[in-house]
Design an enzyme around this catalytic site. Structure first.
Site, short mmCIF file in Angstrom:
data_model
loop_
_atom_site.label_atom_id
_atom_site.label_comp_id
_atom_site.label_asym_id
_atom_site.label_seq_id
_atom_site.Cartn_x
_atom_site.Cartn_y
_atom_site.Cartn_z
N ASN A 1 -7.25 -3.20 14.49
CA ASN A 1 -8.64 -3.51 14.15
C ASN A 1 -8.74 -4.69 13.18
OD1 ASN A 1 -7.74 -2.43 11.74
ND2 ASN A 1 -9.15 -0.70 11.69
N HIS B 1 -7.03 -5.01 10.34
CA HIS B 1 -6.81 -4.76 8.91
C HIS B 1 -5.52 -5.44 8.43
CE1 HIS B 1 -4.47 -0.68 9.52
NE2 HIS B 1 -3.66 -1.69 9.58
N GLU C 1 -9.70 -2.23 5.65
CA GLU C 1 -10.30 -1.98 6.95
C GLU C 1 -11.51 -2.89 7.18
OE1 GLU C 1 -8.53 -0.27 8.80
OE2 GLU C 1 -7.87 1.63 7.97
N ASP D 1 0.82 -1.22 0.00
CA ASP D 1 0.00 0.00 0.00
C ASP D 1 0.85 1.26 0.00
OD1 ASP D 1 0.98 -0.31 2.58
OD2 ASP D 1 -0.94 -0.87 3.44
#
Ligand code: PGA
Length: 242
Positions: free
Chosen positions: A135, A137, A142, A67
């Site tokens: 979380n 990801h 996400e 990313d």
């Protein structure tokens, strides 16, 4: 999913570097999927040492990063382009033309995402390195992202922006968008190596190993992949009951 528990971050980094070095020795033109974040820095340090000791070479290695932030030029000190050069590429014999990091600055971001996706679909990544977000990801996929998602422009979750604010002067400077490999691209790799270290990852590790497969927790998709190694340290594994 094969889970390897080690004592601490040093052991985690050394163990991960062994897995990658073995692959690079077997296949000197391997395609690596690489990740940024705090977690893989120790792994990269170990790979640099192995290169300096002439154990491995990056001469024919190709890489694809997961990313990149939008809204940051490549030269920005927190761009993932700069991160990868600072922490790995500048210290080994990797050829610049073999490095692939998504371009993320331009007027048509969706076009850039499609171009990176086409690149990814033209190769088979041998091993994808992953961290895991607090979380759940992976990359910047996400919670709620479809398991069928390919490379796309994502609006970063507030939790992710807060987690990453430590690298910037203030949270206001943290980009709101990123371009990321989708879950489908990640799952396409032949092998996946996920690393998790420290107390901040306890919940995420518990969900990953003991929780259900659900799009609410993106990393859980890895249970559907036949060749995943998860390396965790004692601190990260504290909430595991099994
Ligand atoms: P970290 O990030 O390695 O900095 O904890 C991991 C991630 O968010 O994927």
């Amino acid at each position: 999913m094969k889970v390897i528990k080690v004592k601490n971050y040093e052991e985690l980094s050394a163990t991960a570097s062994e897995v990658i070095a073995e692959l690079m020795k077997e296949k000197n033109d391997a395609i690596l999927g690489l990740a940024t974040g705090s977690t893989p820095i120790g792994l990269y340090k170990n790979l640099i040492k192995k290169y300096e000791n002439k154990e491995i070479s990056f001469q024919n290695i190709r890489s694809y990063n997961l990313d990149e932030y939008c809204e940051l030029p490549r030269e920005h000190k927190e761009s993932y382009y700069t991160f990868m050069h600072r922490n790995l590429f500048d210290h080994v014999d990797m050829k610049e033309e073999n490095i692939n990091i998504p371009s993320s600055v331009g007027s048509d971001l969706n076009k850039l995402a499609k171009e990176y996706n086409d690149k990814l679909n033209s190769v088979k990544v041998d091993l994808q390195v992953l961290g895991i977000g607090g979380n759940g990801h992976i990359g910047f996929n996400e919670p709620g992202t479809s398991f069928d998602q390919e490379t796309f422009i994502v609006e970063l979750a507030e939790k992710t922006r807060q987690d990453n604010a430590r690298f910037f002067n203030s949270i206001d400077e943290v980009p709101h968008h990123a371009i990321t490999m989708g879950i489908k691209n990640i799952m396409n790799a032949k092998q996946i190596l996920l690393l998790a270290s420290g107390a901040g990852k306890q919940e995420a590790v518990k969900n990953l190993i003991e929780g259900p497969i659900t799009e609410k927790f993106p990393a859980s998709v890895l249970k559907k992949h036949g060749n995943v190694i998860v390396i965790i340290d004692e601190e990260a594994g504290k909430l595991l009951t099994k």
